[in-house]
Design a protein around this motif. Structure first.
Motif, PDB file in Angstrom:
ATOM      1  N   HIS A   1       3.321   2.892   2.536  1.00 30.03           N
ATOM      2  CA  HIS A   1       4.598   2.237   2.860  1.00 30.03           C
ATOM      3  C   HIS A   1       5.485   2.016   1.641  1.00 30.03           C
TER       4      HIS A   1
ATOM      5  N   ASP B   1       1.241  -3.461   8.651  1.00 25.92           N
ATOM      6  CA  ASP B   1       0.098  -2.772   9.263  1.00 25.92           C
ATOM      7  C   ASP B   1      -0.397  -3.445  10.551  1.00 25.92           C
TER       8      ASP B   1
ATOM      9  N   GLU C   1       0.853  -1.203   0.000  1.00 24.71           N
ATOM     10  CA  GLU C   1       0.000   0.000   0.000  1.00 24.71           C
ATOM     11  C   GLU C   1       0.884   1.247   0.000  1.00 24.71           C
TER      12      GLU C   1
HETATM   13 FE1  FEO Z   1      -2.265  -0.874   4.416  1.00 23.25          FE
HETATM   14 FE2  FEO Z   1      -0.551   1.336   6.336  1.00 23.25          FE
HETATM   15  O1  FEO Z   1      -1.159   0.537   4.762  1.00 23.25           O
END
Ligand code: FEO
Length: 398
Positions: free
Chosen positions: A83, A163, A80
């Motif tokens: 990150h 996460d 994502e």
């Molecule tokens: Fe699923 Fe902090 O991104």
């Protein structure tokens, strides 16, 4: 921009975002952090990255430890953008020929996200040598994306959990022993409710496997990609996750509503009083001043969610539709529901709310309650009857 030492040769080198308030529709009133970690071994390894725009902050922290060009490899536990967004710019500094390791699906996602960036993407096997120590990889699919994985340093018991076990808090504190659970506990639940509820069942299975495989017993420090590093008592956040994945209902009801001319509000107040009188812990949540992501946090451990809406243009109020849409996506389990609202002439909203709650799988112990125009207190008997039915249904499940 200083790095924070976690253990000898392991550092936090992430970024603090004091300003973010909307995290893909989720309110982050205290900002967030994008945690990244540097392991200094024969092969210097960067674990995860930061959101695009924070690359200089990461590189500045790394430069206090080693020249960023000396980083040999990057591990991306989760693709994502918060990150991975910084990876293309960071790799331009580190060297585009250096490998970026990810899970099989992580490689696919990073390739799709950063077309033309020239990244040297490589799929991880089950381990990666750093020289004196090795990183092990644990597939954690759906915590909370299909590509998600944990990285683990077994010799020191450090788990990089992307996460998982995160929370949104921008602060100078990096560790759980620097803040009390009274501060971080509500933030961790808010994070779980909004980010991880939909995946509670697979998370529960991953936690069970982590216990049976010995991973939990070996873990001394948990380093997530947001918020605090769990070094004092990683068992506490693991314990909370073990509870939360069960979605066990508590003797609590959330009354969530919006109102046009205060009649639905009047009903919400009466319902709140009725349920309190019957011994149910209540939360009165007006969508006029409470964000959907805060409401679902209150809903997480509540046995009942009772939703009120006036009727406008033959529909439910837009803010109520927004809340139901958001809550539907989270797929709460084990909920009791109810619907109420006032109307002028057509009065569809409470029926529509009740129908939506049924679609969401909620137990509905009482028909929707609705009033035409402005009810007087003497008219509110059916609201109290709704409260009674909800309280009785709660008693059966807690
Ligand atoms: Fe699923 Fe902090 O991104």
């Amino acid at each position: 921009m200083e790095p924070i030492k976690i253990l000898d040769n392991i550092y936090w080198v992430g970024a603090v975002d004091y300003d973010i308030r909307d995290f893909h529709g989720y309110l982050t009133p205290k900002g967030s952090t994008y945690n990244a970690y540097l392991i200094v071994d024969d092969k210097i390894t960067l674990i995860d990255s930061v959101k695009h725009g924070f690359e200089e902050e990461l590189l500045s922290r790394v430069a206090k430890i080693v020249d960023p060009k000396k980083i040999d490899q990057v591990v991306s536990n989760h693709a994502e953008m918060d990150h991975s967004g910084g990876i293309p710019e960071i790799m331009k500094v580190i060297g585009l020929d250096k490998p970026v390791y990810a899970s099989k699906l992580g490689v696919q996602n990073l390739a799709a996200q950063f077309q033309g960036a020239g990244l040297n993407l490589k799929e991880v096997s089950d381990k990666l040598s750093l020289g004196k120590q090795e990183l092990q990889f644990v597939e954690t699919r759906m915590i909370h994306w299909p590509d998600s994985m944990f990285s683990f340093l077994p010799n020191v018991g450090v788990l990089f959990s992307q996460d998982g076990f995160g929370l949104h808090l921008a602060s100078p504190q990096r560790f759980d022993d620097q803040l009390g659970e009274d501060v971080w506990g509500p933030l961790a639940l808010n994070y779980f409710a909004n980010i991880l509820t939909l995946y509670a069942a697979p998370i529960g299975k991953i936690l069970e496997k982590a216990v049976s495989s010995g991973l939990v017993a070996q873990t001394k420090i948990i380093c997530p990609d947001h918020g605090l590093i769990w070094r004092k008592n990683p068992g506490r956040i693991l314990e909370l996750y073990s509870q939360w994945v069960q979605q066990k209902p508590k003797n609590k009801a959330v009354i969530v509503f919006d109102t046009m001319w205060h009649s639905t509000e009047f009903m919400a107040r009466e319902l709140t009083d009725s349920l309190s009188t019957l011994g149910v812990e209540t939360r009165y949540q007006s969508l006029k001043n409470t964000h959907r992501s805060q409401v679902v946090t209150e809903c997480y451990e509540a046995a009942a969610i009772i939703v009120g809406s006036p009727t406008i243009n033959n529909q439910m109020f837009p803010s109520v539709a927004d809340f139901l849409h958001y809550a539907k996506g989270l797929k709460f389990q084990n909920k009791i529901g109810g619907a109420f609202g006032s109307y002028g002439w057509s009065g569809e909203a409470p029926k529509l709310v009740q129908a939506e709650l049924k679609t969401m799988g909620y137990e509905l112990p009482h028909p929707e309650v609705r009033y035409r125009f402005v009810p007087l207190e003497k008219d509110l008997g059916p609201v109290r009857e709704l409260g009674k039915a909800i309280a009785e249904a709660i008693k059966k499940v807690v």
